[in-house]
Each structure stands twice: as C-alpha cells, then as structure tokens.
Design an enzyme around this catalytic site. Structure first.
Site, short mmCIF file in Angstrom:
data_model
loop_
_atom_site.label_atom_id
_atom_site.label_comp_id
_atom_site.label_asym_id
_atom_site.label_seq_id
_atom_site.Cartn_x
_atom_site.Cartn_y
_atom_site.Cartn_z
N GLY A 256 0.77 -1.23 0.00
CA GLY A 256 0.00 0.00 0.00
C GLY A 256 0.80 1.27 0.00
N TYR B 160 -9.62 2.91 15.09
CA TYR B 160 -8.87 3.49 13.98
C TYR B 160 -8.96 5.00 14.03
CZ TYR B 160 -7.02 4.01 9.26
OH TYR B 160 -6.25 4.36 8.17
N LYS C 156 -5.74 7.51 14.87
CA LYS C 156 -5.24 8.45 13.88
C LYS C 156 -5.30 9.89 14.39
CE LYS C 156 -4.04 5.47 10.78
NZ LYS C 156 -2.62 5.26 10.43
N THR D 15 -5.95 1.07 -1.74
CA THR D 15 -5.09 0.14 -1.04
C THR D 15 -5.91 -1.03 -0.51
OG1 THR D 15 -5.37 1.25 1.09
CG2 THR D 15 -3.54 1.98 -0.29
#
Length: 236
Positions: free
Chosen positions: A19, A141, A145, A176
């Site tokens: 990715g 997630y 982040k 990705t």
C-alpha cells in the site's frame, strides 16, 4: 542503492511492504535513500532493493534489531496500520489497533531519536482523514489516527531543538488493501465518490510524494503540521 553504504541516507518505513508504505519505500529508494521496510505483510513483487524485514512493529526491540548498528537515520515514516471495523467496539480489538497505529510508531521514534538527530533526520507519521471525522464502524482506527496527529505535534515541539522535524499526513480514500471493503461496496463507493471534489480516489504514489516532500529540505521550515491528502474530501 547499497544498504551498507554509510554515506547513503537511511530511511526506515514501517508498513513498507504494501500500500502507501510500499509506495513511500519505492519513491524514497528512487530518491537516493537506502530503505529498510518493516512489517508483517509484503507484496510478492516488492522490489529487491527495498530491504524488507518481517517483524511485529509493536516489538520495538525486534524492530531496532533489523537496523545497522549505530547508523544515523535520515528518515522515519510510520505507515504501518490496521483496521478491525466493528470489532473495534470490543476493548481487546480497540487496544490492539491503538498499539499498532499509535504506540508502535511512538516507541520506535523514541528509540531512534538519537540516530535521527545524528542523521539530521525527519519523521512523517501517517494519520488519516479520520483524525478529523468520527466513524461509527471504526472507533479505534479513528481514535488512533487523531492521536497520531496530536503526538506528532508534541514530538515536533520536543525535538525541534535537536534538528528533527516531525509532521503527519492525513490520507483520504486511497486505492489500497485496507480500503478494499469500501471500494467493493458499490453503494458506499458511489457515496464516497460523490463527496470527493476531485472525483476519484488517490493512488498510493500520490500520497508518497507528499511524504517525500515533508522529508526533504523543501520542507525545512515545516514541523508539527498535518497535511490532508484527500482530494478535498475533508473540506466538504
């Protein structure tokens, strides 16, 4: 570029086998860095001039052991990440995502800070557009982040006096493996595309070029920033 040539600037890229991380590793190699990529996953066709080491990046000691002893580090790109979707509402999955997406990169940067100082190095941490938005399906997630962006600012302030710049990027929708679930859901993909002002998803190489810029002397007076790379998604 020879990996054992101490005159060649050394770059360390976590998640460098697939990715965005792979695109970064390839671009930095083409730009004259000796690149060491760390992670558990790699594409079968990863170029041989990228030195890939299979390692759990949450094990800082194991990650450091892959690097040449004492060699200065010119660039660190913390790109490794994981997404567990609805599982992230369970505490164990939440904590696992936080360890991979946030704590591992934080610990690796701390372990390499003296080498980064010696190499006049810079760090790029990969955050996400979800550092800005909430997500009903991926709370860990999203939290990780946002924390990456916050830690980046603290590192930038703490290490500026040592000549180390630290920035983050916030990719949007990128083609990705991690985005495959969204890309293959026709209805969801249509909604996403309708919101992106540029009308398309990013290629990993387009994200990598921003990383290279932030590592370069062209960005010599930029530190503590988070740069969206999202085709305008976050401003709609």
């Amino acid at each position: 570029m020879p990996q054992n040539d101490r005159e060649t600037p050394l770059a360390v890229v976590t998640g460098g086998g697939t990715g965005i991380g792979r695109a970064v590793a390839e671009l930095l190699t083409a730009s004259g860095y000796a690149v060491i990529a760390l992670g558990l996953d790699r594409d079968d066709d990863l170029p041989a001039d990228i030195a890939f080491h299979t390692v759990d990046i949450t094990d800082t000691a194991a990650s450091i052991a892959t690097l040449p002893d004492g060699r200065p580090v010119a660039a660190l790109v913390n790109c490794a990440g994981m997404l567990r979707h609805q599982q992230e509402w369970e505490t164990d999955a939440f904590e696992q995502v936080m360890r991979v997406n946030l704590t591992a990169g934080f610990a690796l940067a701390n372990a390499l800070v003296e080498r980064l100082e010696a190499g006049g190095g810079a760090i790029v941490n990969v955050a996400s557009m979800w550092a800005i938005f909430g997500s009903p399906g991926a709370p860990a997630y999203t939290a990780s982040k946002a924390a990456v962006a916050a830690v980046t600012r603290s590192q930038a302030v703490a290490w500026a006096g040592r000549g180390i710049r630290v920035n983050s990027i916030a990719p949007g929708w990128v083609e990705t493996k991690i985005s495959e679930k969204a890309r293959t859901d026709a209805a969801r993909a249509e909604r996403i595309n309708a919101r992106i002002p540029m009308g398309r998803w990013a290629k990993p190489a387009e994200v990598a070029s921003v990383v290279r810029f932030l590592l370069s002397q062209d960005a010599a007076y930029i530190t503590g920033a988070m740069i969206p790379v999202d085709g305008g998604y976050s401003v709609c």
